[in-house]
Structures are given as structure tokens and as C-alpha cells.
Design an enzyme around this catalytic site. Structure first.
Site, PDB file in Angstrom:
ATOM      1  CE  LYS A   1      -0.209  -7.280  -3.255  1.00  0.00           C
ATOM      2  NZ  LYS A   1      -0.438  -8.714  -3.371  1.00  0.00           N
TER       3      LYS A   1
ATOM      4  CE  LYS B   1      -2.461  -7.982   1.962  1.00  0.00           C
ATOM      5  NZ  LYS B   1      -2.337  -9.288   1.294  1.00  0.00           N
TER       6      LYS B   1
END
Length: 835
Positions: free
Chosen positions: A567, A573
Site C-alpha cells: 500500500k 499505515k
């Protein structure tokens, strides 16, 4: 030869009528050979696969265009309501494989190419990714328009035709190096230039006010520097239903090629300056806006998208209905994909008032009935703000309209909450400070009839936090539309062996009704089915290993646990948390704590924004740690850490089927939804994740026992803000203390002292918004459960099947059905597929 006046003569019905193109193998072979030999001028001596790819693509494109024209005519005849999806990103990836599966030609084309001595996989690999997106937002837009066509909804996608897409990522000495991604270097055979539909876009200049013949005040925006927006159309086919919708991407061009007088006088650079300046607008996807020039260019991109798209829709309307806008709102709607195209609210007002003569109230009524806004972020810093001074300089008329919208809006707020000055300040479209800023998300909310988040938690947090004031004023506007992915690309196309097993077991209805995957659940108890499932998974893992061998001189065992996190690289994240766990495993190996060990390959991929210092440091950190671990003879096959360079759609199509474990480990309350989590689940990967974004709904669908949960909840994250003490957490956890000691003793950067001090400092700071240290112990404990489960192959395979079986909710067909039923309210239009 006499001149024919086509304007006066009646068009012949035979001018544009061609014989229907066949869909059998021989038809494709004939067309392929014709294109290869005549259009492309190649013969058997040509060694480049690119031209074979182009010949096949042209043959497939012909069949799309047949259906494209029929779709256009069906929409026109029914004068149906239409939706227009405005997005700065469309991360389309490759087109050929998707076109073939949606036309039902995958097997036929493969056999045709085989008979010609060509391998279909090699032809598909010859196509460049259309990298017109940054990540999940752009890929979601691509999945959405696929589902719109599959559901036969009259929806047009509007975006920008960037000459250079998301940069190609090189890793040199462990660091990200950006290389231009000139995806159009060989042209794009899937698109058609439509210069006849160009639109003029205004920048700069100033406004003047006058009174028209009816005594109404009118504003003229004059002395502008105009740019042309030229559309390039790409066909978007539905799944084997005859519908082919349109993705219209705008390219910026100068109104004149160059100044001939300056050229003749010898000033060659200045002669083409205007041309270059215009074309720069759509030259690069998302310029780095750290500089003032970058900010100007990015605002120009957003305005060009909004203005060109709205002018296009209005010109189509006027061509059919004249200047009567009575039914315009009933026949049109605009979905704003995140805050980027929110300037469309003010631009529609300008066009309706200044160009088409509507008064303010009529124009505002149409605007509020046609605009709908999707929010994709909970991070306040990601909600775009533009300097008022920049707006006045670049888009003076738009700034006047925004000021007036704000005045009307604040009057409404004041009437609702008399005397509440704090609320007026909070809700104003103009943020005060050392420099006034336009709050673009607020403009989108005020100008829209619908505001939606993209997962249940995300939508709730928008209502309770980021947009709470607006929710209190207009609760009826707010709704949720949980994201999804298209199963055609993300299961049928990227994992054909698994798709074939599913179809053999439950039929092929799942391709357009993913909820039917629930019928796979009983097969989880069938040993023969589990064995076949496991064989397919190992085959997919081998393809992933083969892909990595092209980039890394390292052997990976398909029997190891493939632990994947791919990602965008961002602190929230938490790729850092993943690497802390890898270091913990490495430390265990070095200490000899390897009893009952599970071999693991940790694969991390993603791109960091060019101006994002910390994200780039995270990439360097991953590579340094991986280099030490992968070359340590004490570690061997027990543990590998690989960074996957240049992550993109076509790479994900190989990574996704080969993953065993999907890492969805963002800080709770920070990820809007996620779609990678859905792709992995659909292909049978198990998820380890926090209660964040769509993870919550994934866990609800698959059951707690088939999901590896860890970490603080969103409520716990917020409650810990004022007393977070990472130093104390580290001191009380021996495993974590050893990990942090390795980092602080520069074990992974012995010849580069201090390069990771910023990362270490951020994790140890009591003000770390991502709470990486806080979730370490929970993450490690959840990973131990993963290891135990993976050692029981039968049990793991059963969980894998149940994850796929429970993924039916996460199809964009379901998402788009909800958008249509609750926001757009379009009527599906059947198209004759008898081509």
C-alpha cells in the site's frame, strides 16, 4: 473531384455502418493478421512482442467500439438520467485482459494467439500500466466505473490524461528514487481523441460587472489566459452485457501552437512558452505541492477537470434541451470523488449564472440538487485548503462565488444557532489566520445533497468528529457507502485457476453477484476441495516468487508463510510496526529461540510521496533491515524481508493471489476504508488487522475466529492521547526493549550513523499520533496465533476458503448499487449485445 456538402445533404445510413465483427477464433486471427501486417506494417521478422500486443488490442478494441456506439445510442434514445463521476485519479492498470474477460473473449483469444505461435501472458505483460493514480482512491474509481457498466448504469467517468503517471520507483542503496513514468511513450490504442468536444478553460484575468437587458446584474470574467481541454475517450465495458460506458480524460493544450512572430524573430523558447505552460497542467500526476509553483499547478489541474467536465455535460444538455434547465437536476448528478474536484460546486454556479443567465437562487438550487461528495480521509491535513490570495490570482471569479456561497451559508448557520460565533468560525468556508484559506471539503459539503464516507466506522467518525457541525445542521445529507473491488479483475482475471475452481463448484453467477460466494462455505469441510485449493495457492505463490526473482537475487520457499503489506507508504499505515515485528523475529533467531518455528517471508511494497520525508525514511529502513536479515547465515530460510519495488496494479494482480496473510495494521480511526484488504480476502488470504476502516466489516462477515485482531480501538486511541508514555511501555516489555536497543545501537545502519534517528524519535515520542509502540505487544501476540494456525495446513486452508466465501459484501457491484439506489437514482439501460 466535386466537393460534397455533408451539412446540407441527408446523411447516408451506410456511412457509419460496418458489418458486425465475429467473436470466434478465426475472426480474431484474421483481424490480428490484418492489423499486424497492414496497420502496423510488421511481418514474421519482427521480434518485438509490443506490436503483437497492439494488433490483438486493436482487434479487441473494434469489438468494444461496436458496443460503445450502441450504448451511446441507447442512452440518447431513452434520454435517461446520467451520473458523472469526477475524479483526479483513475488507476486503470492494464486494459487488454480486462477487456477480454468482459467481452467473454479470454479463452478464444488465448487459443487464437496460441495458433499463431504467441503466448497470451507475454502479450498482456507487454502493456504498460496506465498509472493515473496514487493508490486506493484511483483504483477504487477504476473499479467503480467497471461496476457501473456491468450494472448497465449510464455513468461517465471524468478525469485527467496525465502524460506521466505515478512515478516509477527505483530502489538504489535502499532508498526510493523516482523515475518518470511515461506510460504514453508508445501511445495508447484504447483511447480516441475527440478534439471536436474541446472546452476552453479560463485562468487569471479579472471580473467586471454590468447590468443586462433585463436589468439583472451580470459578471464577466475577462482578460484571461485560456487553455484548451481536449478529451480522450476510453471504452469501459460491462461484464458480457453489451454495455460500454465512457471514461473521458482531459488533456491540456494551448489555444495556439506557438507565437509565429516571436519564432521568426529568433526567440524560439518564448515562441513555444505558452504551449508548454498549457500542456504542463496535465503533464504529471499530482505535482509536488511543497513549492508555490506546485500549488499553482495542482489547483490548475483541479479546476481544469471540474470546468471541462461541467462544460461538457452542459453542452450535451443544451444540444438536446436548449437553454431550458428546468429538468437539468432531475436528469444529471455529479459524484465528487474526494475533495479534489470540489471546486465544481463554484464552477457550476459560474457556468449557470455567467454563461447561461440563471439567477443565483435558480443556479444554487440546481447545484445543491446535482452535487454529491465522497470523503476518503479522516486526516485533517489531507483535506485540501487553498490560499485565498492564490484563488484571487488564478480564479478570481470563482473566489467571488465562494465568498457569496459562504455568506449565504453563514446566514443559515446563524439562523440555526444565533450568536454562536465559535460555530460560525469553525464552519466558515474561509479559514482565518495569518493567511486566509478556502476549506474545500466544506465547500463540497455545503454544495452537495449527499455526503458519504466509505466504511461504517469512517462515516461514523466523520459525523462525530471531522464534520460534526455539518452533521448537526444537515443529518439527512450524511450516509455510508462501504467500498468494494471488482471481482472480474481482482479474482476472475488475476487468479484464473481459483476462479475456475469456484465456478466448477458453485457456477459462474458469482461474477456478477459476489454474494453467491457464500455457497463455497460448505466446501471448506471437503478434504478434496481443500487439497485443490491449497495446490492453487502454492501455484500462485510460485508465480509471485518468479516475479521477485526478476528483481531480487534471493530464493523464497513457497512453503513459508507469505506475509504481505502492500500500500502507499505512510506513517499511519504503520509499515514501521510491521518491521518492528520482523526485528523481533530476527532477535529470536539470533538468541536461538526457534522451537516450533514458522518460516515466514515478509513482503512490503508501496511508494512514498516525493516530498514525504518520513515515508522515504521508512522505505530505507525496510531495505536496510531486510539486507541484514536476508544475508545472515544464522537466519537462513526462517525469515526473509523483501521490499517490492515499483508497486502498481499489474504487480498486485500477481501479489494478491500469492498472499497468505494480509497486513491491515493502521492506527485505529485513521484508515477510511482500505480496498487492498478486500482484494486479499477475496483471494483467500487471512487478515491481521486493527478495528479500523473496512477491517471491522471484514471481521463481521468472516467471523472473529477467521480474523487475527490486535491493537487499540479508536476509542482507546483517543483516550490515550493525554497520557501516552512509550518509554514506559518499552521498559516493561523485554522483547520490545531488545528491538529498540538494536535500532538505537545502529545494528541496521552501522555504516550510516544517525539515518534512522527521526524514525526512532517519532516512535518514542509521547506525541506520536500513530501509537506504534502502544500496539507492539498486541501485534506480536496476534502474530503468534498466525504462526500456530499456519502450521496446521488443513485448518489454515479451511480459514482461507471461508475468507473467500465471506467476501461477497466487498464487491463494487454492491457498492455502486447502493450509490444508485440512495444517491444517483438512475434507471439501468439495456443494450442490445447482438453484435
Amino acid at each position: 473531384m466535386p466537393h460534397r456538402n455533408f451539412k446540407k445533404s441527408k446523411p447516408s445510413s451506410t456511412i457509419c455502418t460496418l458489418p458486425d465483427l465475429g467473436m470466434e477464433k478465426r475472426h480474431l486471427m484474421d483481424d490480428f493478421k490484418r492489423y499486424y501486417g497492414h496497420r502496423l506494417g510488421r511481418d514474421e521478422n519482427c521480434k518485438s512482442l509490443h506490436y503483437a500486443y497492439e494488433a490483438l488490442s486493436l482487434a479487441i478494441s473494434d469489438r468494444l467500439i461496436e458496443r460503445w456506439k450502441k450504448t451511446y445510442n441507447a442512452y440518447k434514445e431513452q434520454d435517461c438520467k446520467r451520473a458523472n463521476y469526477l475524479s483526479m485519479e483513475f488507476l486503470m492498470g492494464r486494459t487488454l485482459s480486462n477487456a477480454m474477460i468482459n467481452l467473454g473473449l479470454t479463452d478464444i483469444a488465448a487459443k487464437a494467439m496460441y495458433d499463431l505461435g504467441l503466448e497470451m501472458e507475454e502479450l498482456i505483460d507487454s502493456e504498460y500500466d496506465a498509472g493515473l493514480g496514487n493508490g486506493g482512491l484511483g483504483r477504487l474509481a477504476a473499479c467503480f466505473i467497471d461496476s457501473c457498466a456491468t450494472l448497465q448504469l449510464p455513468v461517465t467517468g471524468y478525469g485527467l490524461r496525465y502524460e506521466y503517471g505515478m512515478f516509477s520507483q527505483l530502489i538504489i542503496n535502499g532508498e526510493q528514487v523516482e523515475k518518470p513514468d511515461h506510460w504514453l511513450r508508445n501511445g495508447n490504442i484504447w483511447e480516441i481523441e475527440r478534439f471536436e468536444y474541446k472546452q476552453a478553460i479560463k485562468f487569471g484575468g479579472h471580473t467586471e460587472t454590468h447590468i443586462d437587458e433585463r436589468g439583472q446584474k451580470r459578471v464577466c470574467w475577462i482578460d484571461t489566459h485560456d487553455v484548451l481541454a481536449v478529451p480522450y475517450d476510453t471504452p469501459i465495458p460491462g461484464f458480457q452485457n453489451g454495455t460500454v460506458n465512457t471514461l473521458r480524460l482531459w488533456k491540456a493544450m494551448a489555444t495556439e501552437e506557438f507565437n509565429l512572430q516571436e519564432f521568426n524573430e529568433g526567440d524560439y523558447a518564448e515562441a513555444v512558452a505558452a504551449k508548454n505552460s498549457a500542456e504542463n497542467i496535465t503533464m504529471v500526476l499530482y505535482p509536488n505541492d511543497a513549492s508555490e509553483n506546485g500549488k499553482v499547478l495542482r489547483l490548475k489541474q483541479q479546476y481544469l477537470l471540474a470546468s471541462a467536465s461541467l462544460q461538457d455535460v452542459l453542452s450535451i444538455w443544451i444540444g438536446r434541451h436548449g437553454n431550458d434547465f428546468t429538468e437539468f437536476a432531475a436528469k444529471n448528478c455529479f459524484q465528487l470523488n474526494d475533495t479534489h474536484p470540489s471546486i465544481a460546486v463554484a464552477e457550476l454556479m459560474r457556468l449557470l449564472m455567467d454563461i447561461h443567465g440563471l439567477d443565483w437562487d435558480h443556479a444554487w438550487s440546481i447545484t445543491q440538487k446535482t452535487m454529491a461528495y465522497t470523503n476518503h480521509t479522516l486526516l485533517p491535513e489531507a483535506l485540501e485548503r487553498w490560499s485565498v490570495n492564490l484563488f484571487k490570482q488564478l480564479l478570481p471569479r470563482l473566489m467571488e462565488i465562494i465568498f457569496e456561497i459562504n455568506a449565504h451559508f453563514l446566514a443559515e448557520v446563524s439562523a440555526h444557532w444565533p450568536g454562536d460565533k465559535d460555530r460560525l468560525t469553525r464552519m466558515s468556508l474561509i479559514e482565518e489566520g495569518s493567511e486566509q484559506q478556502v476549506r474545500m471539503a466544506y465547500l463540497a459539503i455545503v454544495g452537495s445533497y449527499s455526503v458519504n464516507g466509505v466504511a461504517e466506522l469512517h462515516s461514523k467518525l466523520l459525523q462525530q468528529g471531522l464534520f460534526h457541525d455539518f452533521y448537526e445542521l444537515w443529518p439527512q445529507k450524511f450516509n455510508n457507502k462501504t467500498n468494494g473491488v471488482t471481482p472480474r479483475r481482482w479474482l476472475a482475471s488475476c487468479n484464473p485457476e481459483l476462479a475456475a475452481l469456484i465456478t466448477k463448484s458453485i457456477g459462474d453467477g458469482w461474477l456478477t453477484d459476489l454474494s453467491l460466494l457464500k455457497n463455497l462455505a460448505p466446501f471448506a469441510d471437503d478434504k478434496a476441495f481443500r487439497d485443490r485449493w491449497q495446490q492453487i495457492k502454492l501455484s500462485a505463490k510460485q508465480k509471485l516468487v518468479d516475479l521477485k526473482k526478476q528483481e531480487h537475487d534471493i530464493d523464497l520457499s513457497v512453503n513459508a508463510l507469505f506475509d504481505v503489506q502492500v500500500k502507499r507508504i505512510h506513517e499511519y499505515k504503520r509499515q514501521l510496526l510491521n518491521v518492528l515485528h520482523v526485528i523481533h523475529l530476527y532477535d529470536r533467531i539470533k538468541r536461538g529461540d526457534t522451537a516450533n518455528w514458522t518460516n515466514r517471508c515478509v513482503l512490503i511494497g508501496g511508494k512514498a510521496a516525493p516530498g514525504y520525508y518520513m515515508a522515504k525514511k521508512i522505505i530505507k529502513f525496510i531495505n536496510n533491515v531486510g539486507s541484514v536479515i536476508n544475508h545472515d547465515p544464522d537466519v537462513g530460510d526462517r525469515l526473509k524481508l523483501i521490499f517490492l519495488p515499483n508497486y502498481r496494479v499489474s504487480a498486485m494482480e500477481i501479489i494478491c493471489p500469492g498472499a497468505d496473510l494480509s497486513e491491515q495494521i493502521s492506527t485505529a480511526g485513521k484508515e477510511a476504508s482500505g480496498t487492498g484488504n478486500m482484494k486479499f480476502m477475496m483471494n483467500g488470504a487471512l487478515t491481521i488487522g486493527t478495528l479500523d476502516g473496512a477491517n471491522i466489516e471484514i471481521r463481521e462477515e468472516v467471523g472473529n475466529e477467521n480474523f487475527f485482531l490486535f491493537g487499540l480501538t479508536e476509542e482507546q486511541v483517543e483516550a490515550s492521547r493525554n497520557h501516552y508514555d512509550p518509554a514506559s511501555i518499552i521498559e516493561q516489555d523485554e522483547d520490545l526493549k531488545r528491538v529498540m536497543n538494536l535500532l538505537e545501537w545502529s545494528h541496521f545502519n552501522q555504516f550510516e550513523p544517525g539515518i534512522f534517528d527521526a524514525l526512532i524519535g517519532s516512535m518514542k515520542s509521547p506525541h506520536d499520533p500513530w501509537l506504534t509502540i502502544a500496539d507492539f505487544r498486541s501485534f506480536v501476540d496476534a502474530q503468534k496465533l498466525v504462526e500456530a494456525a499456519y502450521q496446521d495446513t488443513e485448518h489454515w486452508t479451511r480459514m482461507s476458503i471461508l475468507n473467500c466465501a465471506a467476501s461477497g459484501k466487498f464487491s463494487t457491484d454492491r457498492t455502486i448499487t447502493e450509490y444508485n439506489n440512495e444517491i444517483w437514482k438512475l434507471t439501468p439501460v439495456k443494450v442490445d449485445d447482438n453484435c
